[in-house]
Design an enzyme around this catalytic site. Structure first.
Site, short mmCIF file in Angstrom:
data_model
loop_
_atom_site.label_atom_id
_atom_site.label_comp_id
_atom_site.label_asym_id
_atom_site.label_seq_id
_atom_site.Cartn_x
_atom_site.Cartn_y
_atom_site.Cartn_z
N GLN A 1 -0.93 10.13 9.65
CA GLN A 1 -0.48 11.29 9.31
C GLN A 1 -2.03 11.55 9.64
OE1 GLN A 1 1.17 9.15 7.77
NE2 GLN A 1 3.14 9.70 8.96
N THR A 2 -2.75 11.11 8.23
CA THR A 2 -4.25 11.50 8.03
C THR A 2 -5.43 11.80 9.80
OG1 THR A 2 -4.64 10.77 5.87
CG2 THR A 2 -6.46 11.74 7.52
N ARG A 3 -5.33 10.92 10.82
CA ARG A 3 -5.14 10.54 11.79
C ARG A 3 -5.29 11.37 12.99
NH1 ARG A 3 -6.03 4.16 12.98
NH2 ARG A 3 -6.16 3.11 11.02
N CYS B 1 -11.70 -7.94 10.40
CA CYS B 1 -11.52 -6.79 11.18
C CYS B 1 -12.72 -6.26 12.10
CB CYS B 1 -11.50 -5.72 10.80
SG CYS B 1 -9.42 -6.56 9.29
N ARG C 1 1.03 -1.56 0.29
CA ARG C 1 -0.12 -0.24 -0.17
C ARG C 1 0.64 1.31 0.24
NH1 ARG C 1 -3.62 -0.89 5.07
NH2 ARG C 1 -4.53 1.35 4.80
N THR D 1 -10.83 6.18 17.60
CA THR D 1 -10.53 5.05 17.17
C THR D 1 -11.51 4.75 16.17
OG1 THR D 1 -9.36 3.03 17.44
CG2 THR D 1 -11.06 3.83 19.14
N LYS E 1 -1.74 -7.81 11.50
CA LYS E 1 -2.64 -7.99 11.79
C LYS E 1 -4.19 -7.68 10.69
CE LYS E 1 -2.28 -2.67 13.58
NZ LYS E 1 -3.20 -1.87 12.22
N ASP E 2 -3.69 -6.81 9.57
CA ASP E 2 -4.97 -7.01 8.58
C ASP E 2 -5.32 -7.94 7.72
OD1 ASP E 2 -5.30 -3.70 8.38
OD2 ASP E 2 -2.84 -3.36 7.35
N ARG F 1 -12.61 -3.56 18.61
CA ARG F 1 -11.82 -4.39 19.34
C ARG F 1 -11.33 -2.84 20.80
NH1 ARG F 1 -6.56 -4.28 21.06
NH2 ARG F 1 -6.03 -3.60 19.41
N ARG F 2 -10.90 -1.99 20.25
CA ARG F 2 -10.14 -0.85 21.26
C ARG F 2 -11.20 0.15 21.16
NH1 ARG F 2 -5.58 0.90 17.09
NH2 ARG F 2 -3.60 -0.49 17.44
N SER G 1 0.79 4.09 1.74
CA SER G 1 1.13 4.80 2.72
C SER G 1 2.51 5.05 3.48
CB SER G 1 -0.23 5.12 4.17
OG SER G 1 0.47 3.70 4.81
N ARG H 1 -10.26 7.17 10.79
CA ARG H 1 -9.60 6.36 10.36
C ARG H 1 -9.12 6.92 9.27
NH1 ARG H 1 -12.41 2.89 5.99
NH2 ARG H 1 -9.97 2.28 5.95
N GLY H 2 -7.82 6.42 8.33
CA GLY H 2 -6.92 6.66 7.39
C GLY H 2 -5.53 6.21 7.98
N ASN H 3 -4.52 6.76 7.23
CA ASN H 3 -3.48 6.67 7.70
C ASN H 3 -2.54 7.50 8.81
OD1 ASN H 3 -2.50 9.56 6.58
ND2 ASN H 3 -1.98 8.79 4.66
N SER I 1 -11.42 1.24 15.59
CA SER I 1 -11.41 -0.75 15.91
C SER I 1 -12.53 -0.03 17.37
CB SER I 1 -9.97 -0.53 16.06
OG SER I 1 -10.03 -1.90 17.59
#
Length: 310
Positions: free
Chosen positions: A148-150, A239, A8, A122, A78-79, A126-127, A10, A144-146, A124
């Site tokens: 840097q975006t977050r 996920c 990817r 977040t 994890k993905d 799970r989180r 990112s 969401r996002g990479n 997630s």
């Protein structure tokens, strides 16, 4: 011998790809990095659960593996879904980074256990569920996002802090923004968190495959991830399902702790299993059986019903 490395685009994904490239170059390979945009990179305004948890970050990359446009694909372990499409396999797991989750913010001193409530970003499940269980005073919002975006969204006021994996924060050089490193006992990570996985298609020449595996695979990490991924497979978790597991090695034995948590955090089931390293897969499966038979099956059913209703 040239190896085309698919990834990817990112910054974190590219860090992982360059890390793989460096290892291969040291071993005498020629390399080329090919960046590929995935569905998960394009759709940022809805949660992973709503896109569909299978292959969100892998489908387009696997198409290029199958066609021979790339030789290997580099993923965050994890993905990776627990069952790969026919013809694909994971041939290496690279040495695992510290697997903890961390709270990241520009506001120093934020702590989950503090009396003050704050907004945590977040997406997630799970989180979110774990926060709901242990820290119900903390509000979560989807971000969401990479990486840097977050961080940009946080700086723009979407939230006070982010809940992220230490591995990505460390690799991107944002350690100075870590307010709190969360315990593995409360925030047991997603299966594979902290490791980089190498995927290939069965059409790859076996001699090349074996040489690449020899260079990139970290045996101890692989043993742990075989147990964790077998747990995930038996739990039928993608996920969007808040399951968690972490395996560790002690001498010639393996220990794995994991479980499932309801989406609102009200129900939390956790078990621990240990055994011999050579039985890693069956140890992971045993953990899943214990979790499911002690109420995890009904939590899992409820979660799938809720996701399908949304």
């Amino acid at each position: 011998m040239k190896v085309k490395i698919g990834t990817r685009g990112s910054k974190l994904a590219l860090w992982q790809a360059y890390h793989v490239e460096d290892k291969l170059k040291e071993a005498g390979f020629e390399t080329e990095i090919v960046t590929i945009e995935t569905k998960g990179d394009k759709i940022l305004d809805v949660s992973i659960a709503k896109i569909g948890s299978k292959g969100v970050f892998t489908e387009e990359i696997e198409e290029q593996l199958a066609s021979g446009q790339i030789d290997i694909a580099v993923h965050s372990a994890k993905d990776m879904q627990s069952v790969l499409p026919e013809g694909f396999e994971l041939i290496a797991f690279m040495e695992r980074e510290k697997a903890n989750d961390v709270v990241v913010s520009r506001k120093k001193g934020l702590r989950l256990a503090s009396k003050e409530s704050f907004i945590l970003g977040t997406s997630s499940t799970r989180r979110i569920a774990t926060i709901g269980h242990f820290y119900p005073n903390i509000k979560t919002v989807p971000v969401r996002g990479n990486l840097q975006t977050r961080i940009r969204k946080m700086d723009e006021g979407a939230c006070d802090a982010l809940l992220l994996a230490y591995a990505g924060v460390h690799r991107m050089g944002y350690e100075d923004m870590i307010c709190e490193e969360l315990s593995l006992e409360e925030f047991t990570p997603a299966v594979g968190q902290g490791s980089v996985a190498i995927e290939v298609h069965q059409s790859l020449d076996k001699e090349r495959l074996n040489r690449i595996r020899e260079v990139l695979n970290h045996v101890d990490t692989e043993t742990c991830l075989l147990a964790e991924r077998q747990f995930l497979k038996k739990m039928d978790g993608g996920c969007s399902i808040p399951v968690f597991a972490m395996a560790t090695l002690k001498g010639d034995s393996i220990e794995i702790e994991g479980g499932i948590i309801s989406l609102d955090g009200s129900e939390h089931i956790r078990h621990h299993v240990s055994g011999k390293q050579q039985d890693a897969r069956s140890i992971g499966e045993q953990l899943a059986s214990e979790v499911l038979s002690s109420g995890g099956d009904s939590i899992l059913r409820d979660i799938k019903n809720q996701i399908n209703e949304e």
